[in-house]
Scaffold this motif. Structure first.
Motif, PDB file in Angstrom:
ATOM      1  N   GLY A 141      76.004  20.915  40.271  1.00 44.61           N
ATOM      2  CA  GLY A 141      75.944  19.460  40.649  1.00 44.61           C
ATOM      3  C   GLY A 141      76.407  18.476  39.364  1.00 44.61           C
ATOM      4  N   PHE A 142      76.243  17.083  39.471  1.00 41.33           N
ATOM      5  CA  PHE A 142      76.547  16.275  38.584  1.00 41.33           C
ATOM      6  C   PHE A 142      75.292  15.655  38.254  1.00 41.33           C
ATOM      7  N   LEU A 143      73.996  14.937  38.721  1.00 38.82           N
ATOM      8  CA  LEU A 143      73.378  14.348  38.564  1.00 38.82           C
ATOM      9  C   LEU A 143      72.351  14.321  37.389  1.00 38.82           C
ATOM     10  N   THR A 144      72.805  15.481  36.638  1.00 38.87           N
ATOM     11  CA  THR A 144      71.694  16.187  35.428  1.00 38.87           C
ATOM     12  C   THR A 144      73.167  16.809  34.695  1.00 38.87           C
ATOM     13  N   ARG A 145      73.930  16.071  34.319  1.00 38.47           N
ATOM     14  CA  ARG A 145      75.274  16.474  33.510  1.00 38.47           C
ATOM     15  C   ARG A 145      74.713  15.171  32.288  1.00 38.47           C
ATOM     16  N   GLY A 146      73.701  15.663  31.430  1.00 36.19           N
ATOM     17  CA  GLY A 146      73.544  14.322  30.201  1.00 36.19           C
ATOM     18  C   GLY A 146      72.085  13.933  30.129  1.00 36.19           C
ATOM     19  N   TYR A 155      77.247   9.395  34.578  1.00 33.19           N
ATOM     20  CA  TYR A 155      78.276   8.258  35.815  1.00 33.19           C
ATOM     21  C   TYR A 155      78.045   7.655  34.726  1.00 33.19           C
ATOM     22  N   ARG A 156      77.473   7.957  33.167  1.00 35.24           N
ATOM     23  CA  ARG A 156      78.068   6.633  31.921  1.00 35.24           C
ATOM     24  C   ARG A 156      79.748   6.766  32.050  1.00 35.24           C
ATOM     25  N   ARG A 157      80.372   8.246  32.325  1.00 31.80           N
ATOM     26  CA  ARG A 157      81.450   7.825  32.384  1.00 31.80           C
ATOM     27  C   ARG A 157      82.014   7.225  33.385  1.00 31.80           C
ATOM     28  N   LEU A 158      81.686   8.046  34.700  1.00 33.47           N
ATOM     29  CA  LEU A 158      81.707   7.408  35.951  1.00 33.47           C
ATOM     30  C   LEU A 158      81.650   6.106  36.613  1.00 33.47           C
ATOM     31  N   PHE A 159      80.749   5.383  35.854  1.00 32.28           N
ATOM     32  CA  PHE A 159      80.469   4.103  36.000  1.00 32.28           C
ATOM     33  C   PHE A 159      82.037   3.643  35.625  1.00 32.28           C
ATOM     34  N   THR A 160      81.895   4.154  33.886  1.00 31.80           N
ATOM     35  CA  THR A 160      82.777   3.243  33.602  1.00 31.80           C
ATOM     36  C   THR A 160      84.289   3.217  33.900  1.00 31.80           C
ATOM     37  N   ASP A 161      84.487   4.581  35.063  1.00 31.57           N
ATOM     38  CA  ASP A 161      85.520   4.907  35.413  1.00 31.57           C
ATOM     39  C   ASP A 161      85.933   2.771  36.494  1.00 31.57           C
ATOM     40  N   ALA A 162      85.188   3.067  37.314  1.00 31.05           N
ATOM     41  CA  ALA A 162      85.400   2.925  37.884  1.00 31.05           C
ATOM     42  C   ALA A 162      85.212   1.216  38.307  1.00 31.05           C
ATOM     43  N   ALA A 163      84.950   0.769  36.485  1.00 28.82           N
ATOM     44  CA  ALA A 163      84.838  -0.675  36.219  1.00 28.82           C
ATOM     45  C   ALA A 163      86.198  -0.430  35.745  1.00 28.82           C
ATOM     46  N   ARG A 164      86.506   0.101  35.271  1.00 28.97           N
ATOM     47  CA  ARG A 164      88.485   0.001  34.755  1.00 28.97           C
ATOM     48  C   ARG A 164      89.051  -0.444  35.333  1.00 28.97           C
ATOM     49  N   PHE A 165      88.648   0.424  36.499  1.00 31.62           N
ATOM     50  CA  PHE A 165      90.043   0.469  37.912  1.00 31.62           C
ATOM     51  C   PHE A 165      90.006  -0.522  38.388  1.00 31.62           C
ATOM     52  N   VAL A 241      60.215  15.050  32.178  1.00 31.30           N
ATOM     53  CA  VAL A 241      60.219  14.055  33.632  1.00 31.30           C
ATOM     54  C   VAL A 241      60.273  12.948  32.346  1.00 31.30           C
ATOM     55  N   ASP A 242      59.638  12.502  32.055  1.00 30.08           N
ATOM     56  CA  ASP A 242      60.114  11.221  31.245  1.00 30.08           C
ATOM     57  C   ASP A 242      61.290  10.912  30.924  1.00 30.08           C
ATOM     58  N   THR A 243      61.822  11.894  30.082  1.00 34.65           N
ATOM     59  CA  THR A 243      62.986  11.563  28.911  1.00 34.65           C
ATOM     60  C   THR A 243      64.355  11.518  29.997  1.00 34.65           C
ATOM     61  N   VAL A 244      64.051  12.514  31.168  1.00 35.88           N
ATOM     62  CA  VAL A 244      65.205  12.043  32.664  1.00 35.88           C
ATOM     63  C   VAL A 244      65.659  10.888  33.272  1.00 35.88           C
ATOM     64  N   PHE A 245      64.257  10.515  33.822  1.00 34.55           N
ATOM     65  CA  PHE A 245      64.151   9.225  34.230  1.00 34.55           C
ATOM     66  C   PHE A 245      64.481   7.994  33.295  1.00 34.55           C
ATOM     67  N   THR A 246      64.237   8.294  32.233  1.00 34.18           N
ATOM     68  CA  THR A 246      64.769   6.770  31.348  1.00 34.18           C
ATOM     69  C   THR A 246      65.775   7.174  30.981  1.00 34.18           C
ATOM     70  N   ALA A 247      66.126   7.958  31.406  1.00 34.23           N
ATOM     71  CA  ALA A 247      68.020   8.524  30.652  1.00 34.23           C
ATOM     72  C   ALA A 247      68.679   8.062  31.735  1.00 34.23           C
ATOM     73  N   LEU A 248      68.190   8.055  33.291  1.00 37.21           N
ATOM     74  CA  LEU A 248      69.157   7.876  34.752  1.00 37.21           C
ATOM     75  C   LEU A 248      68.752   5.989  35.145  1.00 37.21           C
ATOM     76  N   SER A 249      67.843   5.951  34.142  1.00 32.66           N
ATOM     77  CA  SER A 249      67.518   4.422  34.529  1.00 32.66           C
ATOM     78  C   SER A 249      68.827   3.610  34.000  1.00 32.66           C
TER      79      SER A 249
END
Length: 325
Positions: A141-146, A155-165, A241-249
């Motif tokens: 899947g994609f949620l835990t990539r990086g 999702y940093r990459r995908l959010f950037t794509d959306a903004a640029r689009f 746990v804390d590392t992952v949820f901090t990144a995903l925030s």
């Protein structure tokens, strides 16, 4: 399809206190600046779809790191511009598909940009934009990539794509830059919220049963993927746990939502096991601009379907008419 989350009354009263990174704005300012400085120019190539009332272009827009992001642009054939525009982001696992498949908004008289989703698009929902980054340790899947460093997040990459689009849509000569709305279902709904937060001056946003909202709660209570990817990952990496949820925030659309100020029309389904309604309400309640809401009490992740498309058509028509007055 039982009610598995909070009741509607409880969701309406919900006011979640979400953790927001101190450098969130600086993080996104730098990310978008790097993408713009990477250069590149949007390209539009005519496509023969066999449709006589819709003119279609194969689109390529420089997204994250200047990488090409594919898409479609549909225009009402023979229409005089500039037109109101709907920019659409797609659900989890969906690519842009075939050029003749999604023409609703062009048939309603608007320009319609559809963004392909990098690395996604299997089955019949074909995608044409690769995700060039490499990462390790994630579950399928994609949620835990990086997921252990915000700069490495998929999702940093995908959010950037959306903004640029969204920015490319506003710059197209057929589009009225003051009448651009972003929308999407599920993942696309989360992307629309992100674009509205990251691109000032949009005319509106229509998040439809949005994914990527209050991500930690989604990982705790969702009964179906994709949020379950996080739970699976953390069941293997118990100390992260804390590392992952901090990144995903950094890519939580409910955390970003207060920065969006455009008028909005949300949809939320109360029996949604994929995007639990309380997570969607977190984004709705935190949203920074004018907001309206349609609730589908007895629907799952399909939400309002054609009934909600009808609501969206009416909402966009009124929004664009008011902006012309």
């Amino acid at each position: 399809m039982p009610l598995t989350d909070l009741t509607l009354a409880e969701c309406l009263a919900l006011r979640p206190d979400l953790d927001e990174p101190a450098d969130l704005d600086a993080f996104w300012d730098l990310t978008l600046r790097e993408a713009r400085e990477a250069g590149g120019t949007p390209r539009f190539t005519p496509v023969d779809t066999g449709l006589s009332l819709v003119t279609t272009y194969d689109v390529s827009v420089p997204g994250f790191a200047g990488e090409d992001v594919r898409g479609w642009l549909h225009l009402p054939a023979g229409a005089d511009g500039p037109l109101g525009c709907v920019v659409e982001f797609l659900g989890y696992g969906r690519g842009r598909g075939l050029p003749h498949e999604q023409t609703l908004w062009a048939n309603a008289g608007y320009a319609h940009f559809i963004m392909d989703t990098r690395g996604q698009g299997w089955s019949t929902a074909g995608g044409d934009t690769p995700d060039t980054a490499t990462s390790s340790g994630e579950v399928p899947g994609f949620l835990t990539r990086g997921a252990e460093n915000p700069r490495d997040l998929y999702y940093r990459r995908l959010f950037t794509d959306a903004a640029r689009f969204a920015e490319a849509a506003r710059e197209h000569p057929a589009v009225d830059p003051d009448r651009v709305v972003v929308t999407g279902h599920s993942q696309g709904g989360g992307l629309s919220l992100a674009a509205a937060a990251l691109v000032p001056g949009l005319a509106g946003v229509m998040p439809d049963v949005p994914f990527l909202c209050d991500i930690r709660r989604g990982a705790l209570i969702a009964g179906a993927p994709p949020y379950t990817e996080i739970a699976e990952y953390l069941s293997l990496h118990r100390d992260r746990v804390d590392t992952v949820f901090t990144a995903l925030s950094y890519v939580d659309a409910a955390v970003l939502a207060p920065r969006a100020t455009a008028p909005s029309l949300f949809s939320i389904a109360m029996m949604d096991a994929v995007c639990p309604p309380s997570t969607c309400f977190a984004a709705y309640h935190r949203y920074g601009g004018p907001k309206d809401l349609r609730v589908y009490e007895f629907n799952g992740h399909e939400g309002g379907g054609g009934h909600h498309r009808r609501e969206q058509l009416a909402w966009v028509r009124e929004l664009f008419s008011a902006s012309r007055a």
